[in-house]
Each structure stands twice: as structure tokens, then as C-alpha cells.
Design a protein around this motif. Structure first.
Motif, PDB file in Angstrom:
ATOM      1  N   GLY A  11      11.418   2.855  26.793  1.00 32.35           N
ATOM      2  CA  GLY A  11      10.242   2.250  26.164  1.00 32.35           C
ATOM      3  C   GLY A  11       8.962   2.584  26.935  1.00 32.35           C
ATOM      4  N   GLY A  12       7.836   2.462  26.248  1.00 28.13           N
ATOM      5  CA  GLY A  12       6.529   2.588  26.896  1.00 28.13           C
ATOM      6  C   GLY A  12       6.207   3.954  27.461  1.00 28.13           C
ATOM      7  N   VAL A  13       6.747   5.008  26.861  1.00 25.76           N
ATOM      8  CA  VAL A  13       6.507   6.356  27.398  1.00 25.76           C
ATOM      9  C   VAL A  13       5.527   7.162  26.533  1.00 25.76           C
ATOM     10  CG1 VAL A  13       8.736   6.511  28.568  1.00 25.76           C
ATOM     11  CG2 VAL A  13       8.529   7.338  26.219  1.00 25.76           C
ATOM     12  N   ALA A  14       4.733   6.474  25.725  1.00 28.97           N
ATOM     13  CA  ALA A  14       3.695   7.132  24.906  1.00 28.97           C
ATOM     14  C   ALA A  14       4.224   7.806  23.636  1.00 28.97           C
ATOM     15  CB  ALA A  14       2.893   8.133  25.739  1.00 28.97           C
ATOM     16  N   LYS A  15       5.324   7.300  23.089  1.00 30.28           N
ATOM     17  CA  LYS A  15       5.820   7.861  21.817  1.00 30.28           C
ATOM     18  C   LYS A  15       4.791   7.630  20.696  1.00 30.28           C
ATOM     19  CE  LYS A  15       9.624   5.354  22.024  1.00 30.28           C
ATOM     20  NZ  LYS A  15       9.567   4.852  23.403  1.00 30.28           N
ATOM     21  N   THR A  16       4.396   6.364  20.536  1.00 31.61           N
ATOM     22  CA  THR A  16       3.456   6.023  19.457  1.00 31.61           C
ATOM     23  C   THR A  16       2.111   6.733  19.676  1.00 31.61           C
ATOM     24  OG1 THR A  16       4.575   3.897  19.266  1.00 31.61           O
ATOM     25  CG2 THR A  16       2.395   4.054  18.260  1.00 31.61           C
ATOM     26  N   THR A  17       1.668   6.748  20.916  1.00 28.97           N
ATOM     27  CA  THR A  17       0.400   7.419  21.254  1.00 28.97           C
ATOM     28  C   THR A  17       0.482   8.908  20.902  1.00 28.97           C
ATOM     29  OG1 THR A  17       0.135   5.856  23.074  1.00 28.97           O
ATOM     30  CG2 THR A  17      -1.188   7.872  23.183  1.00 28.97           C
ATOM     31  N   ASP A  39      10.054   2.142  14.223  1.00 28.15           N
ATOM     32  CA  ASP A  39      10.312   1.176  15.288  1.00 28.15           C
ATOM     33  C   ASP A  39      10.112  -0.238  14.730  1.00 28.15           C
ATOM     34  OD1 ASP A  39      10.448  -0.407  17.493  1.00 28.15           O
ATOM     35  OD2 ASP A  39       8.998   0.717  18.687  1.00 28.15           O
ATOM     36  N   PRO A 132      12.884   2.803  20.841  1.00 31.00           N
ATOM     37  CA  PRO A 132      13.471   3.257  22.114  1.00 31.00           C
ATOM     38  C   PRO A 132      14.958   2.946  22.250  1.00 31.00           C
ATOM     39  CG  PRO A 132      12.143   1.297  22.450  1.00 31.00           C
ATOM     40  CD  PRO A 132      12.074   1.597  20.986  1.00 31.00           C
ATOM     41  N   MET A 188       1.221  10.777  31.019  1.00 31.91           N
ATOM     42  CA  MET A 188       0.647   9.830  31.990  1.00 31.91           C
ATOM     43  C   MET A 188       0.626  10.458  33.385  1.00 31.91           C
ATOM     44  SD  MET A 188       2.037   6.190  30.650  1.00 31.91           S
ATOM     45  CE  MET A 188       2.491   5.931  28.937  1.00 31.91           C
ATOM     46  N   ILE A 216       0.020  15.722  29.844  1.00 35.14           N
ATOM     47  CA  ILE A 216      -0.936  14.773  29.270  1.00 35.14           C
ATOM     48  C   ILE A 216      -1.373  13.861  30.418  1.00 35.14           C
ATOM     49  CG2 ILE A 216      -1.310  12.922  27.593  1.00 35.14           C
ATOM     50  CD1 ILE A 216      -0.610  15.640  26.233  1.00 35.14           C
ATOM     51  N   PRO A 217      -2.661  13.864  30.746  1.00 33.45           N
ATOM     52  CA  PRO A 217      -3.102  13.055  31.894  1.00 33.45           C
ATOM     53  C   PRO A 217      -3.226  11.568  31.555  1.00 33.45           C
ATOM     54  CG  PRO A 217      -4.988  14.094  30.855  1.00 33.45           C
ATOM     55  CD  PRO A 217      -3.772  14.581  30.104  1.00 33.45           C
ATOM     56  N   VAL A 218      -3.266  10.758  32.597  1.00 29.51           N
ATOM     57  CA  VAL A 218      -3.620   9.351  32.408  1.00 29.51           C
ATOM     58  C   VAL A 218      -5.059   9.323  31.901  1.00 29.51           C
ATOM     59  CG1 VAL A 218      -4.189   7.235  33.675  1.00 29.51           C
ATOM     60  CG2 VAL A 218      -2.088   8.476  34.201  1.00 29.51           C
ATOM     61  N   ASP A 219      -5.318   8.556  30.885  1.00 26.01           N
ATOM     62  CA  ASP A 219      -6.673   8.454  30.341  1.00 26.01           C
ATOM     63  C   ASP A 219      -6.826   7.064  29.720  1.00 26.01           C
ATOM     64  OD1 ASP A 219      -9.043   8.594  28.915  1.00 26.01           O
ATOM     65  OD2 ASP A 219      -8.694  10.637  28.182  1.00 26.01           O
ATOM     66  N   PHE A 222      -7.049   6.090  25.792  1.00 25.93           N
ATOM     67  CA  PHE A 222      -5.984   5.804  24.817  1.00 25.93           C
ATOM     68  C   PHE A 222      -5.975   4.319  24.455  1.00 25.93           C
ATOM     69  CE2 PHE A 222      -4.271   9.810  26.557  1.00 25.93           C
ATOM     70  CZ  PHE A 222      -4.100  10.494  25.363  1.00 25.93           C
ATOM     71  N   ARG A 223      -6.180   3.490  25.484  1.00 24.56           N
ATOM     72  CA  ARG A 223      -6.161   2.046  25.232  1.00 24.56           C
ATOM     73  C   ARG A 223      -7.356   1.641  24.358  1.00 24.56           C
ATOM     74  NH1 ARG A 223      -3.676   0.165  30.412  1.00 24.56           N
ATOM     75  NH2 ARG A 223      -1.756   0.971  29.513  1.00 24.56           N
TER      76      ARG A 223
HETATM   77  N1  LIG Z   1      -1.860   9.315  28.753  1.00 22.25           N
HETATM   78  C1  LIG Z   1      -2.026   7.982  28.806  1.00 22.25           C
HETATM   79  N2  LIG Z   1      -2.879   7.437  29.716  1.00 22.25           N
HETATM   80  C2  LIG Z   1      -3.043   6.100  29.783  1.00 22.25           C
HETATM   81  N3  LIG Z   1      -2.427   5.217  28.989  1.00 22.25           N
HETATM   82  C3  LIG Z   1      -1.568   5.704  28.075  1.00 22.25           C
HETATM   83  C4  LIG Z   1      -1.319   7.100  27.930  1.00 22.25           C
HETATM   84  N4  LIG Z   1      -0.430   7.280  26.926  1.00 22.25           N
HETATM   85  C5  LIG Z   1      -0.136   6.049  26.463  1.00 22.25           C
HETATM   86  N5  LIG Z   1      -0.818   5.098  27.143  1.00 22.25           N
HETATM   87  C6  LIG Z   1      -0.743   3.637  26.974  1.00 22.25           C
HETATM   88  O1  LIG Z   1       0.561   3.233  27.386  1.00 22.25           O
HETATM   89  C7  LIG Z   1       1.031   2.152  26.557  1.00 22.25           C
HETATM   90  C8  LIG Z   1       2.386   2.541  25.948  1.00 22.25           C
HETATM   91  O2  LIG Z   1       2.188   3.624  25.047  1.00 22.25           O
HETATM   92  P1  LIG Z   1       2.957   3.715  23.660  1.00 22.25           P
HETATM   93  O3  LIG Z   1       2.874   2.419  22.936  1.00 22.25           O
HETATM   94  O4  LIG Z   1       2.458   4.925  22.989  1.00 22.25           O
HETATM   95  O5  LIG Z   1       4.441   3.929  24.187  1.00 22.25           O
HETATM   96  P2  LIG Z   1       5.810   3.891  23.349  1.00 22.25           P
HETATM   97  O6  LIG Z   1       6.724   4.853  23.987  1.00 22.25           O
HETATM   98  O7  LIG Z   1       5.528   4.068  21.918  1.00 22.25           O
HETATM   99  O8  LIG Z   1       6.298   2.401  23.646  1.00 22.25           O
HETATM  100  P3  LIG Z   1       7.502   1.608  22.899  1.00 22.25           P
HETATM  101  O9  LIG Z   1       8.783   2.154  23.452  1.00 22.25           O
HETATM  102  O10 LIG Z   1       7.249   0.190  23.293  1.00 22.25           O
HETATM  103  O11 LIG Z   1       7.361   1.854  21.436  1.00 22.25           O
HETATM  104  C9  LIG Z   1      -0.062   1.929  25.513  1.00 22.25           C
HETATM  105  O12 LIG Z   1      -0.861   0.851  25.954  1.00 22.25           O
HETATM  106  C10 LIG Z   1      -0.871   3.206  25.525  1.00 22.25           C
HETATM  107  O13 LIG Z   1      -2.234   3.016  25.162  1.00 22.25           O
END
Ligand SMILES: Nc1ncnc2c1ncn2[C@@H]1O[C@H](COP(=O)(O)OP(=O)(O)OP(=O)(O)O)[C@@H](O)[C@H]1O
Ligand SMILES: [Mg+2]
Length: 267
Positions: A11-17, A39, A132, A188, A216-219, A222-223
Motif C-alpha cells: 500500500g501507499g506506493v503511488a499507484k493511484t498517483t 480499489d 494492494p 518517491m 519519480i522524485p519526491v514532490d 502531488f499532495r
Molecule cells: N512522488 C511523490 N512525492 C511525494 N508524495 C507522493 C509521491 N507520489 C505519491 N505521493 C503521495 O503519497 C501518498 C500515497 O500515494 P497513493 O495514494 O498514490 O498510493 P497508493 O499506492 O495508491 O496507495 P494505496 O495502496 O493506499 O491505494 C499520497 O498522499 C500521494 O499524494
């Protein structure tokens, strides 16, 4: 039509982003995108200001249509985002019950494949946001897609999760008649931290050509983009994060144009 599934069992690895930012770039090129939120938590749905807890229709309905449905039935589930060229089928919390509900029902793994086949003339790209967990929804996404994108955080704990996802992919690839290719995307990435640099090196040693050579850098953009409900590429096109996803898209569309490894930086 290309169908990309964005998946990782972590989880939380930027899939949705990743789904939303790539869609922003594709739409900016004039391509028609359909995003499927598979999801049950519905982050993509919430991103586009819809409430997954109160929607009457969602991707759940696709799994309730026992006959071969028509594309008119599917079109009733499609919502338009604020961005021209980006439509989506939302998720609802009821999708969490599908694994239990469908049991060993025949054909349950091919519902999304049938759906995208019926929409082949309407869209250029379908991007699937996976949950996830490995269950019926992820299996459907992996059966329907032409390519899998696996975002992975550049930190050591994430590498363990990637091994698990890699095994899952190999298992699915074997089960499909036609194989499926995948690209691992380091996300990230923070070049100021040792952990990011060391884990990127470990990824490159282990996964070689399966790994996209950029990062993909931390930025924090996105938030902010998620608060506005727009892809980062739409509200801040020149930000580092948006540019990195544009590079990623470029190398996915033109696989021979990988960025030079030396250019890997988050400046
Ligand atoms: N490159 C990045 N830099 C900084 N923050 C990021 C980056 N990519 C994603 N985020 C932030 O990290 C958090 C998790 O991202 P996201 O929801 O895309 O993950 P996910 O894999 O879809 O999570 P889940 O498994 O819960 O569905 C979000 O708050 C998003 O804005
Ligand atoms: Mg998500």
C-alpha cells in the motif's frame, strides 16, 4: 487500445498517483483515457471528488452483470472528470465483498477483460488502479491489461514487497495465453537520502531491464494536486514530479527511448 494496470501488493506506493498523473499527460496529448478504480477504498474516486461510500453505481456493477453485457450498460457507469479526455469508472466499498461473493464462479477473473474489450473503440488508453491485495480485483486487472506498471518506493522495506509482486506477476504471466510485460518504476526518490540511493542501486542490480531507468522524485506538489482533484500534470506541468511522469510516459510509448542513467536526479 492500450490497457495498463498499475499494481503492487504494497500500500501507499503511488499507484493511484501514477494512474492519475499519467492520465493527465495522455489527455494533454489529446488521447482519450478511461481510468478504472478497482480499489474498494476508492482513492481515485475520492480524488475526483466522488464519494465511494454513497455512489449508487460503480465498478461493482460490472461483476453483477451475468450476461455478456453491452457497452451501453457499461457507459452508464462512466463518469467524466473535470479534465477533458479523462473519464473514470468509480469504486465503491461494496467491492470489498466481491472475493467472498463470487467464490468459484466461472469467468469471474475475466469481467474487466470483457469490459475493456467492449470499450475498445471509445478510448485510446485504459488505466487500472489496483488494490494492494491479491484477490479477484487484481487478478481481473492483470488478465485484462497489455502492460503492468509496478511503482516501488526507493526504500529497503519496499524491495521485499516488490519480490512478492514479482512472484505474483510471474505466476499470472504463466497462466495467461499471451505473456504480459511489466515495468518497475522507482518512486518517491529523494536523492539527499542514502536509503533512496542505495535502494535504487539494489533495484538496478536485481531487476535490470524490467526497471525503468528514470525515477519519480519526491514532490509535495502531488499532495497539493490531490487536494485540487486534478492531475499534477494539469495544475503544475513544469513541476519536477510532472516532468518525471512525462519522461516515464515517453519511454512507455517509445520503449527505445529510455532516459540516460546519468540523468537520474530529482532536480
Ligand atoms: N512522488 C511523490 N512525492 C511525494 N508524495 C507522493 C509521491 N507520489 C505519491 N505521493 C503521495 O503519497 C501518498 C500515497 O500515494 P497513493 O495514494 O498514490 O498510493 P497508493 O499506492 O495508491 O496507495 P494505496 O495502496 O493506499 O491505494 C499520497 O498522499 C500521494 O499524494
Ligand atoms: Mg491507491
Amino acid at each position: 487500445m492500450k490497457v495498463w494496470a498499475v499494481a503492487n501488493q504494497k500500500g501507499g506506493v503511488a499507484k493511484t498517483t501514477t494512474v492519475i498523473t499519467l492520465a493527465g499527460h495522455l489527455a494533454a496529448k489529446g488521447l482519450r483515457c478511461l481510468l478504472l478504480d478497482l480499489d474498494p477504498h476508492g482513492s481515485l474516486t475520492s480524488y475526483f471528488k466522488q464519494d465511494p461510500d454513497s455512489l449508487e453505481k460503480s465498478a461493482y456493477n460490472l461483476f453483477q452483470m451475468h450476461q455478456l453485457y453491452s457497452n451501453n450498460q457499461i457507459k452508464e457507469l462512466i463518469l467524466h472528470s473535470e479534465v477533458e479526455g479523462i473519464d473514470f469508472i468509480p469504486a465503491s466499498i461494496s467491492m470489498a465483498t466481491l472475493d467472498r461473493q463470487l467464490g468459484s464462479q466461472e469467468g469471474k477473473g475475466l469481467v474487466i477483460k470483457k469490459t475493456v474489450d467492449l470499450l475498445a473503440d471509445e478510448y485510446d488508453y485504459v488505466l487500472i488502479d489496483c488494490p494492494p491485495v491479491l484477490g479477484v480485483l487484481m487478478v481481473n486487472a492483470l488478465a485484462a491489461c497489455t502492460h503492468v506498471l509496478v511503482p516501488v518506493q526507493t526504500e529497503f522495506l519496499a524491495l521485499k514487497g516488490l519480490e512478492r509482486m514479482h512472484n505474483t506477476l510471474n505466476m499470472i504471466v504463466k497462466a495467461r495465453q499471451h505473456g504480459v510485460s511489466f515495468t518497475i518504476i522507482p518512486v518517491m526518490f529523494d536523492r539527499r537520502t542514502r536509503a533512496s540511493i542505495d535502494s535504487l542501486r539494489a533495484l538496478r542490480e536485481k531487476y535490470g531491464t524490467e526497471l525503468w531507468s528514470g525515477v519519480i522524485p519526491v514532490d509535495t506538489g502531488f499532495r497539493m494536486a490531490s487536494q485540487k482533484g486534478l492531475p499534477l500534470s494539469t495544475c503544475s506541468r513544469s513541476s519536477r514530479g510532472s516532468k518525471a511522469y512525462a519522461e516515464l510516459l515517453d519511454s512507455l510509448i517509445n520503449p527505445n527511448r529510455q532516459p540516460d542513467l546519468k540523468l537520474v536526479t530529482n532536480e
